[in-house]
Design an enzyme around this catalytic site. Sequence first.
Site, short mmCIF file in Angstrom:
data_model
loop_
_atom_site.label_atom_id
_atom_site.label_comp_id
_atom_site.label_asym_id
_atom_site.label_seq_id
_atom_site.Cartn_x
_atom_site.Cartn_y
_atom_site.Cartn_z
N GLY A 104 -15.78 2.83 3.71
CA GLY A 104 -14.52 3.62 3.48
C GLY A 104 -13.69 3.10 2.18
O GLY A 104 -12.69 3.58 2.26
N GLN A 105 -14.51 2.47 1.35
CA GLN A 105 -13.72 2.23 0.22
C GLN A 105 -13.50 3.37 -0.86
O GLN A 105 -14.15 4.12 -0.97
CB GLN A 105 -14.59 1.22 -0.77
CG GLN A 105 -14.00 0.69 -2.07
CD GLN A 105 -14.72 -0.42 -2.70
OE1 GLN A 105 -15.75 -0.71 -2.22
NE2 GLN A 105 -14.07 -0.88 -3.67
N ASP A 123 0.87 -1.26 -0.08
CA ASP A 123 0.22 -0.06 -0.08
C ASP A 123 0.75 1.18 -0.18
O ASP A 123 1.83 1.25 0.67
CB ASP A 123 -0.85 0.02 1.22
CG ASP A 123 -2.01 1.10 1.12
OD1 ASP A 123 -3.27 0.53 0.90
OD2 ASP A 123 -1.92 2.12 1.16
N ASN A 142 -12.62 -3.02 2.66
CA ASN A 142 -13.85 -1.91 2.94
C ASN A 142 -14.73 -1.98 1.48
O ASN A 142 -14.19 -1.98 0.40
CB ASN A 142 -12.88 -0.43 2.95
CG ASN A 142 -12.00 -0.28 3.81
OD1 ASN A 142 -12.19 -0.50 5.13
ND2 ASN A 142 -10.92 0.33 3.53
N HIS A 201 -10.16 -5.03 -3.35
CA HIS A 201 -9.06 -5.28 -2.75
C HIS A 201 -9.00 -5.42 -1.29
O HIS A 201 -9.83 -5.37 -0.47
CB HIS A 201 -8.16 -4.28 -2.96
CG HIS A 201 -8.57 -2.80 -2.44
ND1 HIS A 201 -9.74 -2.19 -3.15
CD2 HIS A 201 -8.30 -2.20 -1.19
CE1 HIS A 201 -9.97 -1.16 -2.54
NE2 HIS A 201 -9.15 -0.97 -1.24
N LEU A 202 -8.14 -6.67 -0.92
CA LEU A 202 -8.11 -7.14 0.65
C LEU A 202 -6.83 -6.25 1.03
O LEU A 202 -5.69 -6.20 0.40
CB LEU A 202 -7.69 -8.55 0.60
CG LEU A 202 -9.01 -9.46 0.37
CD1 LEU A 202 -9.41 -9.55 -1.01
CD2 LEU A 202 -8.23 -10.95 0.75
N HIS A 203 -7.03 -5.53 2.25
CA HIS A 203 -6.06 -5.05 2.83
C HIS A 203 -5.33 -6.19 3.87
O HIS A 203 -6.04 -6.79 4.68
CB HIS A 203 -6.42 -3.68 3.84
CG HIS A 203 -6.75 -2.61 2.87
ND1 HIS A 203 -5.93 -1.65 2.92
CD2 HIS A 203 -8.07 -2.37 2.50
CE1 HIS A 203 -6.90 -0.64 2.16
NE2 HIS A 203 -7.81 -0.87 1.96
P1 AMP Z 1 -9.60 1.55 0.13
O1 AMP Z 1 -9.55 3.13 0.84
O2 AMP Z 1 -10.10 0.42 0.79
O3 AMP Z 1 -10.38 1.71 -1.05
O4 AMP Z 1 -7.91 1.40 -0.10
C1 AMP Z 1 -7.45 1.74 -1.02
C2 AMP Z 1 -6.12 1.86 -0.61
O5 AMP Z 1 -5.25 1.96 -1.91
C3 AMP Z 1 -5.75 2.96 0.27
O6 AMP Z 1 -5.05 2.23 1.31
C4 AMP Z 1 -4.42 3.62 -0.45
O7 AMP Z 1 -3.25 4.06 0.34
C5 AMP Z 1 -4.15 2.41 -1.62
N1 AMP Z 1 -3.62 3.13 -2.95
C6 AMP Z 1 -4.07 4.32 -3.50
N2 AMP Z 1 -3.13 4.24 -4.58
C7 AMP Z 1 -2.36 3.45 -4.41
C8 AMP Z 1 -1.23 3.09 -5.37
N3 AMP Z 1 -0.70 3.63 -6.62
N4 AMP Z 1 -0.41 2.13 -4.71
C9 AMP Z 1 -0.41 1.47 -3.89
N5 AMP Z 1 -1.59 1.89 -3.20
C10 AMP Z 1 -2.48 2.66 -3.44
#
Ligand code: AMP
Length: 112
Positions: free
Chosen positions: A91-92, A29, A85, A98-100
Site C-alpha cells: 500500500g505504499q 499526514d 507500507n 516513511h513511518l506512519h
Molecule cells: P503511503 O501510502 O504509506 O505511501 O503513505 C503516504 C502518506 O503520505 C499518505 O498517508 C498521504 O496522506 C501522505 N501525504 C501525501 N502527500 C502529503 C503531503 N504533502 N504532506 C503530508 N502528507 C502527505
Amino acid sequence: MACLFCRIAAGEIPAQKLYEDELSLAFADIHPQAPTHFLVIPKQHIDSLSQATAADKGLLGHLTQVATELAAKQNLAKGFRVVINTGPDGGQTVDHLHLHVLGGRAMHWPPG
Ligand code: AMP
Ligand code: ZN
C-alpha cells in the site's frame, strides 16, 4: 528534485512539522486516518524499507526512536500504531521510506 518527501525535507513544499534533526523529519499526514497521524521520514532518500541495507540499521533505529518520543509527546500513552507500507502490495504510495504513527483511537486488526 522530484520526490515529494525529499521536497518537504528540503523545505520546498510546506508541511506541518512536528520534529526535525539532522537525520529525520516528522510532520502531520495531510489525510489523517486517526485523530493523531504523523509521518517520520529520513532526510536521506530511501525508496522503501525493501531498499534499506545493513548500513541503514542505525538510521532505522533512530526513526523508531523519534516515532516513540513523539507519540509520548502527543499523549498517546494508551497506545499507538506504527506502520511502514512497503511496495505496491504494502500500500505504499509515496516512494520515500516513511513511518506512519497513528493514535488517539483504538486500532483494528487485521488491517485492510
Ligand atoms: P503511503 O501510502 O504509506 O505511501 O503513505 C503516504 C502518506 O503520505 C499518505 O498517508 C498521504 O496522506 C501522505 N501525504 C501525501 N502527500 C502529503 C503531503 N504533502 N504532506 C503530508 N502528507 C502527505
Ligand atoms: Zn525522497
